[in-house]
Design a protein around this motif. Structure first.
Motif, mmCIF file in Angstrom:
data_model
loop_
_atom_site.group_PDB
_atom_site.id
_atom_site.type_symbol
_atom_site.label_atom_id
_atom_site.label_comp_id
_atom_site.label_asym_id
_atom_site.label_seq_id
_atom_site.Cartn_x
_atom_site.Cartn_y
_atom_site.Cartn_z
ATOM 1 N N PRO A 131 57.615 46.697 42.441
ATOM 2 C CA PRO A 131 56.568 46.039 41.539
ATOM 3 C C PRO A 131 55.295 46.520 41.832
ATOM 4 N N ILE A 132 54.516 46.431 40.885
ATOM 5 C CA ILE A 132 53.061 46.793 41.181
ATOM 6 C C ILE A 132 52.352 45.419 41.574
ATOM 7 N N PRO A 133 51.621 45.523 42.749
ATOM 8 C CA PRO A 133 50.964 44.431 43.370
ATOM 9 C C PRO A 133 50.031 43.672 42.362
ATOM 10 N N ILE A 134 50.147 42.110 42.614
ATOM 11 C CA ILE A 134 49.118 41.370 41.619
ATOM 12 C C ILE A 134 47.781 41.032 42.284
ATOM 13 N N VAL A 135 46.684 41.360 41.831
ATOM 14 C CA VAL A 135 45.299 41.247 42.282
ATOM 15 C C VAL A 135 44.792 40.086 41.420
ATOM 16 N N TYR A 136 44.301 38.940 42.133
ATOM 17 C CA TYR A 136 43.525 37.957 41.259
ATOM 18 C C TYR A 136 42.360 37.184 42.117
ATOM 19 N N LYS A 137 41.590 36.497 41.489
ATOM 20 C CA LYS A 137 40.316 35.898 42.016
ATOM 21 C C LYS A 137 40.658 34.627 42.727
ATOM 22 N N SER A 138 40.011 34.460 43.988
ATOM 23 C CA SER A 138 40.156 33.119 44.711
ATOM 24 C C SER A 138 39.339 32.050 43.936
ATOM 25 N N GLU A 139 39.505 30.948 44.044
ATOM 26 C CA GLU A 139 38.808 29.660 43.551
ATOM 27 C C GLU A 139 37.396 29.536 44.237
ATOM 28 N N ASN A 140 37.159 30.229 45.275
ATOM 29 C CA ASN A 140 36.041 30.333 46.134
ATOM 30 C C ASN A 140 34.950 31.283 45.766
ATOM 31 N N SER A 141 35.501 31.883 44.738
ATOM 32 C CA SER A 141 34.337 33.001 44.315
ATOM 33 C C SER A 141 33.446 32.556 43.458
ATOM 34 N N SER A 142 32.321 33.360 43.293
ATOM 35 C CA SER A 142 31.182 32.963 42.652
ATOM 36 C C SER A 142 30.498 34.426 42.305
ATOM 37 N N CYS A 143 29.304 34.257 41.631
ATOM 38 C CA CYS A 143 28.760 35.409 40.767
ATOM 39 C C CYS A 143 28.256 36.411 41.923
ATOM 40 N N SER A 144 27.843 35.783 43.009
ATOM 41 C CA SER A 144 27.319 36.454 44.195
ATOM 42 C C SER A 144 28.171 36.835 45.266
ATOM 43 N N GLN A 145 29.591 36.243 45.437
ATOM 44 C CA GLN A 145 30.445 36.445 46.169
ATOM 45 C C GLN A 145 31.814 36.309 45.565
ATOM 46 N N CYS A 146 32.563 37.550 45.605
ATOM 47 C CA CYS A 146 33.760 37.490 45.173
ATOM 48 C C CYS A 146 34.848 37.772 46.196
ATOM 49 N N PHE A 147 35.920 36.753 45.937
ATOM 50 C CA PHE A 147 37.120 36.707 46.890
ATOM 51 C C PHE A 147 38.251 37.123 46.253
ATOM 52 N N LEU A 148 38.995 38.343 46.634
ATOM 53 C CA LEU A 148 40.035 38.548 45.995
ATOM 54 C C LEU A 148 41.298 38.600 46.684
ATOM 55 N N ILE A 180 46.822 39.444 50.939
ATOM 56 C CA ILE A 180 45.981 40.016 51.662
ATOM 57 C C ILE A 180 44.378 39.752 50.900
ATOM 58 N N PRO A 181 43.539 39.512 51.902
ATOM 59 C CA PRO A 181 42.112 39.054 51.107
ATOM 60 C C PRO A 181 41.436 40.248 51.243
ATOM 61 N N LEU A 182 40.239 40.351 50.277
ATOM 62 C CA LEU A 182 39.121 41.253 50.176
ATOM 63 C C LEU A 182 37.876 40.428 49.611
ATOM 64 N N HIS A 183 36.774 40.498 50.446
ATOM 65 C CA HIS A 183 35.496 39.783 50.390
ATOM 66 C C HIS A 183 34.593 40.766 49.902
ATOM 67 N N LEU A 184 34.136 40.608 48.684
ATOM 68 C CA LEU A 184 33.049 41.601 48.022
ATOM 69 C C LEU A 184 31.705 40.837 47.908
ATOM 70 N N LEU A 209 41.165 48.198 40.951
ATOM 71 C CA LEU A 209 40.495 47.085 40.457
ATOM 72 C C LEU A 209 39.583 47.336 39.185
ATOM 73 N N SER A 210 39.396 46.428 38.446
ATOM 74 C CA SER A 210 38.465 46.668 37.323
ATOM 75 C C SER A 210 37.581 45.432 37.127
ATOM 76 N N THR A 211 36.388 45.882 36.909
ATOM 77 C CA THR A 211 35.142 44.802 36.914
ATOM 78 C C THR A 211 35.478 43.725 35.812
ATOM 79 N N SER A 212 35.791 44.413 34.530
ATOM 80 C CA SER A 212 36.113 43.373 33.311
ATOM 81 C C SER A 212 36.996 42.188 33.773
ATOM 82 N N GLU A 213 37.942 42.422 34.385
ATOM 83 C CA GLU A 213 39.035 41.325 34.734
ATOM 84 C C GLU A 213 38.848 40.758 35.910
ATOM 85 N N LEU A 214 38.021 41.102 36.754
ATOM 86 C CA LEU A 214 37.839 40.370 38.072
ATOM 87 C C LEU A 214 36.334 39.752 38.331
#
Length: 323
Positions: A131-148, A180-184, A209-214
Motif C-alpha cells: 500500500p501507498i503510505p498515508i500522510v496527514y496533518k496533526s491537530e497541533n499544526s498551524s499556519c506557521s508550524q506544520c506537523f505531518l 513517523i512525524p515530520l516537523h516543518l 507531499l503537496s502544498t494544496s492538500e497539506l
C-alpha cells in the motif's frame, strides 16, 4: 590376477559414476529465491547469450516454454502457458502481470552448442501489492508550524522521510498504528521536495507531499498574526465608537435617544440652519398625515350618506375608525 583386477574395477565403478554426475552438476542444482508483487512484470534470467536448446519446466516437470537454435541460426521459441514470454536471444522467462497461479518452482535446463547441460531452479513467491503510505496533518499544526504524520497499514516495514535524496528520519514498523512525524516551519515553498517512503524486502512505495492538500503558509490562509491583531483592534474601536455615538444621539419619534449628533455636528460646521420640530411633528412622519387625511375624507363621505338615508357615518363607526 584378472579376477582381482576385475573385482577392484567393480569396487571403484560407483565412485567413478558419482564423480561424473557431480561434474555434470546433477547433484548441485542451485535454487534461486525470487519475490514478486502481484500485478508486476518479473523476469527469470538464464544468464546466457549463446545456447542450442533451453527448456523451462514447472515443479511437475511439465514443459512451459522452450527455445531451439535451428540450422540456419534462426531461433524457434514457443510458450505453453498463458501469462509468460520467452526471450529468443537469452531464453529468459518473463511473467506478464504475475498472479498467484504463476508462483511456484521453475526448472531451467540449458544445452549449449557443445551439448553440455546445465540446470537451475527458481522458486517464485508472489505477494500482495504494497500500500501507498498515508500522510496527514496533526491537530497541533498551524499556519506557521506544520506537523505531518506518515503511516501505513502494514507490519514489518520501514517508514522514512526524505527531502530530495537525503534521508531525514526512519523507523521500523511492527504495529500498523505507528507513524513517523515530520516537523516543518516557514512558508513551505520547498514542501514538494519532501516524500514519505515505505519499503521492505519485496517492494517500495512513495508518497510525495503537496502544498494544496497539506500545509499552507499564513499568507495563503490569511491568518497572519498581524492581520488578526488589526482585525481585533478595529472591532474594539468600532464598538467604542458605536457606543458613544448611541449615547450622544438625541430625539426621534416618541422622544427616544437616537444617534443623531454626527449629523447635527456636520450641519453646524456647514452653517446650515435647521428648524426645531417637536418629536411628534407630522412633518417628520408623513404616514401620520396620510392617515389623518384618509380618516377625515372617509368620515365626511360617510356622514353625507347617513344624512341622505344611506348607511355609514354613525357615531359608533366613527369611534371604531380610530387608528
Amino acid at each position: 590376477m584378472w579376477n582381482l583386477l576385475k573385482f577392484g574395477t567393480m569396487r571403484k565403478a560407483p565412485f567413478l559414476c558419482i564423480s561424473l554426475l557431480l561434474a555434470k552438476g546433477v547433484f548441485s542444482v542451485e535454487t534461486e529465491e525470487v519475490k514478486a508483487v502481484r500485478g508486476e512484470t518479473k523476469t527469470l534470467h538464464t544468464g546466457v547469450k549463446d545456447y542450442f536448446k533451453i527448456f523451462w519446466r514447472n515443479e511437475n516437470n511439465s514443459n512451459i516454454a522452450d527455445c531451439q537454435v535451428l540450422t540456419d541460426d534462426s531461433t524457434l521459441c514457443k510458450t505453453l502457458r498463458d501469462g509468460v514470454q520467452i526471450d529468443n536471444q537469452t531464453g529468459s522467462l518473463t511473467f506478464i502481470n504475475i498472479s498467484d497461479e504463476l508462483g511456484g518452482l521453475y526448472k531451467l535446463q540449458i544445452i549449449n552448442k557443445s551439448f553440455e547441460r546445465s540446470t537451475n531452479e527458481f522458486n517464485v513467491a508472489v505477494f500482495n501489492p504494497f500500500p501507498i503510505p498515508i500522510v496527514y496533518k496533526s491537530e497541533n499544526s498551524s499556519c506557521s508550524q506544520c506537523f505531518l504524520l506518515c503511516s501505513v497499514n502494514e507490519t514489518q516495514t520501514t517508514l522514512s522521510w526524505y527531502k530530495g535524496d537525503r534521508l531525514l528520519s526512519s523507523i521500523h514498523i511492527s504495529d500498523p498504528n505507528n507513524s513517523i512525524p515530520l516537523h516543518l516551519k516557514g512558508n513551505y515553498e520547498d514542501i514538494n521536495e519532501y516524500r514519505c517512503v515505505v519499503n521492505n524486502s519485496i517492494s517500495t512505495q512513495t508518497k510525495p507531499l503537496s502544498t494544496s492538500e497539506l500545509c499552507q503558509s499564513c499568507a495563503e490562509t490569511g491568518l497572519n498574526p498581524g492581520y488578526i491583531a488589526l482585525i481585533c483592534l478595529t472591532g474594539i474601536a468600532g464598538v467604542v465608537i458605536y457606543w458613544r455615538w448611541r449615547k450622544r444621539g438625541k430625539t426621534g419619534r416618541n422622544g427616544k435617544w437616537m444617534p443623531m449628533h454626527i449629523t447635527q455636528s456636520w450641519l453646524r460646521r456647514k452653517r446650515i440652519q435647521i428648524l426645531d420640530w417637536p418629536a411628534y411633528s407630522p412633518d417628520l412622519f408623513p404616514i401620520d398625515n396620510v392617515r389623518r387625511i384618509h380618516k377625515t375624507s372617509y368620515l365626511e363621505s360617510a356622514a353625507y350618506r347617513y344624512q341622505n338615508g344611506g348607511t355609514g357615518g354613525s357615531p359608533d363607526e366613527e369611534e371604531n375608525l380610530d387608528y
